[in-house]
Write a protein that holds these residues in place. Structure first.
Motif, PDB file in Angstrom:
ATOM      1  N   GLU A 156      -6.704  -9.809  -8.955  1.00  0.00           N
ATOM      2  CA  GLU A 156      -5.915 -10.972 -10.006  1.00  0.00           C
ATOM      3  C   GLU A 156      -4.766 -11.548  -8.807  1.00  0.00           C
ATOM      4  O   GLU A 156      -3.866 -11.986 -10.188  1.00  0.00           O
ATOM      5  CB  GLU A 156      -5.666  -8.800 -10.367  1.00  0.00           C
ATOM      6  CG  GLU A 156      -4.712  -8.767  -9.678  1.00  0.00           C
ATOM      7  CD  GLU A 156      -4.830  -8.212  -8.352  1.00  0.00           C
ATOM      8  OE1 GLU A 156      -4.497  -7.242  -7.647  1.00  0.00           O
ATOM      9  OE2 GLU A 156      -5.608  -7.774  -9.163  1.00  0.00           O
ATOM     10  N   ARG A 157      -4.541 -11.700  -7.778  1.00  0.00           N
ATOM     11  CA  ARG A 157      -3.783 -12.521  -7.486  1.00  0.00           C
ATOM     12  C   ARG A 157      -4.293 -14.069  -7.351  1.00  0.00           C
ATOM     13  O   ARG A 157      -5.190 -14.649  -6.463  1.00  0.00           O
ATOM     14  CB  ARG A 157      -3.511 -11.789  -5.672  1.00  0.00           C
ATOM     15  CG  ARG A 157      -2.870 -10.930  -6.087  1.00  0.00           C
ATOM     16  CD  ARG A 157      -1.911 -10.215  -4.761  1.00  0.00           C
ATOM     17  NE  ARG A 157      -1.055 -11.816  -4.008  1.00  0.00           N
ATOM     18  CZ  ARG A 157      -1.146 -11.252  -2.806  1.00  0.00           C
ATOM     19  NH1 ARG A 157      -0.755 -10.991  -1.975  1.00  0.00           N
ATOM     20  NH2 ARG A 157      -0.187 -12.423  -2.481  1.00  0.00           N
ATOM     21  N   ALA A 200      -9.133 -10.821   0.568  1.00  0.00           N
ATOM     22  CA  ALA A 200      -8.379 -10.523  -0.095  1.00  0.00           C
ATOM     23  C   ALA A 200      -8.782 -10.334  -1.364  1.00  0.00           C
ATOM     24  O   ALA A 200      -8.204 -10.443  -2.204  1.00  0.00           O
ATOM     25  CB  ALA A 200      -7.006 -11.176   0.394  1.00  0.00           C
ATOM     26  N   SER A 201      -9.054 -11.569  -1.722  1.00  0.00           N
ATOM     27  CA  SER A 201      -9.654 -11.870  -3.285  1.00  0.00           C
ATOM     28  C   SER A 201     -10.299 -11.155  -3.530  1.00  0.00           C
ATOM     29  O   SER A 201     -10.675 -10.863  -5.448  1.00  0.00           O
ATOM     30  CB  SER A 201     -10.665 -13.316  -3.187  1.00  0.00           C
ATOM     31  OG  SER A 201     -11.167 -13.916  -3.925  1.00  0.00           O
ATOM     32  N   SER A 205     -11.223  -8.135  -2.705  1.00  0.00           N
ATOM     33  CA  SER A 205      -9.442  -6.366  -2.560  1.00  0.00           C
ATOM     34  C   SER A 205      -8.434  -6.788  -4.134  1.00  0.00           C
ATOM     35  O   SER A 205      -8.266  -5.856  -4.624  1.00  0.00           O
ATOM     36  CB  SER A 205      -8.966  -6.396  -1.727  1.00  0.00           C
ATOM     37  OG  SER A 205      -8.308  -7.482  -0.931  1.00  0.00           O
ATOM     38  N   GLU A 206      -8.034  -8.099  -4.370  1.00  0.00           N
ATOM     39  CA  GLU A 206      -7.059  -8.759  -5.541  1.00  0.00           C
ATOM     40  C   GLU A 206      -7.312  -9.594  -6.325  1.00  0.00           C
ATOM     41  O   GLU A 206      -6.594 -10.326  -5.314  1.00  0.00           O
ATOM     42  CB  GLU A 206      -5.690  -8.577  -4.587  1.00  0.00           C
ATOM     43  CG  GLU A 206      -5.430  -7.317  -4.211  1.00  0.00           C
ATOM     44  CD  GLU A 206      -4.396  -6.967  -3.250  1.00  0.00           C
ATOM     45  OE1 GLU A 206      -2.811  -7.391  -4.291  1.00  0.00           O
ATOM     46  OE2 GLU A 206      -3.737  -8.095  -2.191  1.00  0.00           O
ATOM     47  N   ARG A 237       1.108  -1.276  -0.331  1.00  0.00           N
ATOM     48  CA  ARG A 237      -0.124  -0.307   0.389  1.00  0.00           C
ATOM     49  C   ARG A 237       0.637   1.265  -0.062  1.00  0.00           C
ATOM     50  O   ARG A 237       1.944   1.205   0.918  1.00  0.00           O
ATOM     51  CB  ARG A 237      -1.166   0.159   0.825  1.00  0.00           C
ATOM     52  CG  ARG A 237      -1.629   1.608   1.653  1.00  0.00           C
ATOM     53  CD  ARG A 237      -2.338   1.300   2.502  1.00  0.00           C
ATOM     54  NE  ARG A 237      -3.508   0.519   2.525  1.00  0.00           N
ATOM     55  CZ  ARG A 237      -4.339   0.769   3.260  1.00  0.00           C
ATOM     56  NH1 ARG A 237      -4.750   0.769   4.595  1.00  0.00           N
ATOM     57  NH2 ARG A 237      -5.419  -0.085   3.107  1.00  0.00           N
ATOM     58  N   ASP A 272      -5.863  -4.547   3.400  1.00  0.00           N
ATOM     59  CA  ASP A 272      -6.278  -4.811   1.823  1.00  0.00           C
ATOM     60  C   ASP A 272      -4.598  -5.782   1.955  1.00  0.00           C
ATOM     61  O   ASP A 272      -4.364  -7.482   2.107  1.00  0.00           O
ATOM     62  CB  ASP A 272      -6.514  -4.645   1.387  1.00  0.00           C
ATOM     63  CG  ASP A 272      -8.273  -4.568   1.319  1.00  0.00           C
ATOM     64  OD1 ASP A 272      -8.350  -4.788   2.678  1.00  0.00           O
ATOM     65  OD2 ASP A 272      -8.513  -3.948   0.411  1.00  0.00           O
ATOM     66  N   TYR A 273      -3.588  -5.099   1.655  1.00  0.00           N
ATOM     67  CA  TYR A 273      -2.298  -5.863   1.337  1.00  0.00           C
ATOM     68  C   TYR A 273      -1.705  -6.919   2.483  1.00  0.00           C
ATOM     69  O   TYR A 273      -0.612  -7.865   1.980  1.00  0.00           O
ATOM     70  CB  TYR A 273      -1.509  -4.934   1.509  1.00  0.00           C
ATOM     71  CG  TYR A 273      -0.898  -3.914   2.479  1.00  0.00           C
ATOM     72  CD1 TYR A 273       0.040  -4.388   2.797  1.00  0.00           C
ATOM     73  CD2 TYR A 273      -1.405  -3.028   3.142  1.00  0.00           C
ATOM     74  CE1 TYR A 273       1.449  -3.656   3.921  1.00  0.00           C
ATOM     75  CE2 TYR A 273      -0.777  -2.781   4.461  1.00  0.00           C
ATOM     76  CZ  TYR A 273       0.782  -3.025   4.378  1.00  0.00           C
ATOM     77  OH  TYR A 273       0.977  -2.940   5.645  1.00  0.00           O
TER      78      TYR A 273
END
Length: 677
Positions: free
Chosen positions: A219-220, A213-214, A216-217, A2, A187-188
């Motif tokens: 693409e991970r 987490a999924s 918020s991100e 972040r 989130d990070y």
């Protein structure tokens, strides 16, 4: 990582005041205009423009303390926290406590980010993380702070750093402390904490963090993968499979950028495919997983991760040689990956080559002592190599119109102790076995005590046991055996015994012992199919020879995550050379038996589980001069696994056997403890 909100307001205000304090000096008018532009750029988050103005102004006024201060703060805000920290340390007196803390936390955050990079070598991969943690502690001590009262940003970054160092218990404990204090994680930090909760075997606690987490991100891919395994390890295999199916549907196999001439592979689709296969494997559907991974490996022969995953499937199916080949391929392509080396270790152990497994074990334990997969490997190795003990007890009661060959009451209990493995081949063992059988004319209570040696190396296995029985019938007992593993499927074994303890106890009640010889052949196609065949002869001291031919097959017919159903088939033919003997000894007999076995995994938590087993069968027994009779059998068992190598099991059985045309009822109970460390 972040990007935190900089000290925009205070710096902008300082720039304005700086300009006003110099507005009466004509020579500084250009400088005032530049400072106003710097403040405007910073207000709008135009950090590069602000930095350019600052550096241009510094060329004209190199000794200006305020410009130096502004330069350092802007470097930190723009992301060059390392250079900003270096410049701060040269002139720390120019910065107040709030600015110093801002620079410090930015710098520590940057160092945490650097620690996540791929290291030069396996031995130095964590050096950056260790150094960052040491500097974090040093700076906190310099400020008179502890972890508990450190700035929140430092505490959050520390969770990421500890996860990188695989100090998962610390991550879990510090996360819980933050939660109890009412601090929500940014989130990070969520993926790192979720990973550590999984590593410490708290999947239920990890699921909401990984879900957040999924979202918020998205693409991970690693976060989605971890979430699928969290569902699996919390006892929700169907949820895991459905989640991966949905992920795969959302991701096309190939993507194409606007205007591009050709598409490119979508790695998210690959990750969903790979992990869907592995989740199915862990849920018991190994054939489907195998087919999926073989197709992927054929399409991407240079992907080491695929070969390693396929090797794991082969290992689970009971094919260590095929597994070893795949893991070696994976190691050649990705020599720094842990899983191919763990896979090779497991294959070598199954292939009875501890001498080849040990170097892999020692190297992995030295390099990755805190990784969960290596810790599981260590527990498995310690159990495999260490002391092992087995204790058992059996009892039964027979009732009917005649004298049962099993006796009215039969009991057996004993213990066996095995030494640690010696020279990667040998184990010493000692045992004591008490039999107790009640016949109308005599009661038997023989105690058999003995010891010997086992040998297992590569394709060869064998044993030599000596024992003595307290009833002095038949003299010293000797058992010798040898076996050969041809490949992943076939094994043959030959055993010879003097004063065999498995001979008829009814004959022993008449002071008649027996020697024996047996040949056994086993074919194991996979975890679902097993076939055995054997031939044996018991030579009794009265001159009678009892010959047996037998065969059995097990075939899995239903596999679900919690339930397995296996079809059973057994058959044997027997003959005897004498008929005038004082024990049950059919001249000719045989039986064909068919049945089903249901295995239900009622509860599982990693290496611990509780299983129930129900087996039902019916046999058609034939004996010369007495005809045919149906023989039903039912048994029910529990199995508690308390850890690797630590199992408690017990069960009951009921059957209606027929001997010389007279039907009996036999009820039995048994229990056993297997303990290794």
């Amino acid at each position: 990582m972040r990007v935190w909100k900089p000290l925009t307001l205070s710096v902008a205000l300082a720039c304005s005041l700086y300009g006003l304090s110099n507005s009466g000096v004509a020579a500084a008018s250009n400088k005032d205009d530049a400072m106003a532009r710097i403040a405007q750029h910073r207000d709008h988050g135009q950090w590069l423009d602000a930095l350019t103005e600052i550096e241009r102004l510094q060329e004209q006024f190199p000794q200006d303390d305020f410009l130096y201060q502004l330069h350092v703060l802007t470097l930190s805000d723009i992301g060059n926290a390392g250079r900003a920290w270096q410049l701060y340390q040269a002139r720390p007196q120019l910065f107040d406590a709030e600015q110093r803390r801002h620079l410090e936390t930015n710098y520590l955050s940057k160092r945490v980010g650097w620690s996540l990079a791929y290291g030069k070598s396996e031995d130095t991969r964590l050096d950056e993380a260790e150094a960052a943690l040491a500097q974090m502690h040093a700076l906190l001590e310099q400020d008179g702070l502890s972890i508990d009262n450190a700035p929140l940003r430092v505490r959050f970054d520390r969770l990421v750093l500890l996860n990188r160092l695989a100090r998962h218990v610390q991550v879990r404990d510090e996360y819980r402390a933050l939660t109890q204090q009412g601090h929500a994680l940014p989130d990070y930090v969520l993926p790192a904490v979720g990973d550590s909760l999984m590593a410490t075997q708290h999947p239920e606690e990890a699921i909401p963090l990984l879900q957040a987490a999924s979202r918020s991100e998205p693409e991970r891919d690693d976060v989605r993968t971890e979430l699928a395994y969290a569902y699996l390890e919390s006892g929700q295999p169907r949820q895991a499979i459905d989640f991966l199916k949905q992920w795969r549907e959302e991701e096309p196999p190939f993507r194409r950028q606007a205007g591009a001439k050709q598409s490119y592979q979508n790695w998210a689709h690959y990750e969903a495919d790979l992990n869907l296969a592995m989740i199915r494997a862990y849920s018991g559907d190994l054939p489907t997983a195998q087919r999926a991974l073989e197709d992927l490996a054929d399409a991407a022969p240079g992907n080491g991760g695929l070969h390693s995953s396929l090797g794991m499937i082969y290992q689970m199916r009971g094919w260590p040689r095929r597994a070893l080949e795949r893991q070696q391929m994976a190691y050649t392509q990705d020599p720094r990956e842990v899983q191919p080396r763990v896979g090779q270790f497991e294959a070598y152990v199954d292939l009875q080559r501890d001498d080849l497994a040990r170097p892999l074990y020692e190297d992995l334990l030295r390099r990755y002592p805190t990784q969960p997969v290596v810790q599981r490997m260590q527990r498995s190795w310690n159990w495999h190599r260490g002391w092992q003990a087995h204790a058992y007890a059996q009892g039964g009661h027979s009732s009917g119109s005649g004298v049962s060959p099993l006796g009215n009451d039969d009991r057996r209990y004993g213990v066996e102790l095995l030494s640690p493995i010696l020279d990667d081949r040998w184990r010493l063992l000692a045992f004591a076995d008490r039999r107790s059988v009640d016949y109308p004319e005599r009661q038997l209570r023989p105690l058999r005590v003995g010891g010997g040696v086992q040998y297992r190396y590569d394709q060869l296995d064998g044993q030599l046991l000596l024992n003595n029985t307290s009833d002095d019938i038949g003299g010293v007992g000797i058992r010798a055996g040898m076996g050969w593993q041809f490949n992943d499927h076939w094994h043959i074994g030959l055993t010879a015994a003097r004063n065999d303890e498995e001979a008829s106890m009814q004959a022993r009640a008449a002071d008649i012992d027996a020697d024996s010889m047996a040949l056994a052949l086993e074919y194991r196609h996979s975890e679902r199919t097993r076939w055995t065949a054997g031939a044996s002869r018991f030579h009794y001291a009265d001159g009678n020879n009892r010959d047996l031919l037998s065969s059995g097959i097990e075939q899995r017919v239903l596999t679900q995550p919690k339930l397995q159903v296996t079809a059973l088939g057994n058959a044997y033919l027997g003959r005897s050379s004498r008929h005038d003997v004082p024990y049950f000894n059919p001249e000719r007999d045989g039986q064909l038996e068919l049945g089903l076995r249901l295995d239900h995994q009622t509860w599982q938590r990693y290496e611990r589980h509780f299983n129930q087993q129900l087996e039902v069968s019916v046999g058609n027994y034939w004996q010369r001069d007495y005809g045919n009779a149906l023989v039903p059998t039912v048994s029910y068992r529990h199995e508690w696994q308390l850890g690797i190598g630590k199992v408690i099991e017990y069960g009951v059985s009921w059957s209606r056997p027929v001997y010389d045309g007279r039907r009996e009822r036999h009820i039995g109970m048994d229990a056993a403890i297997h303990w290794g460390q």
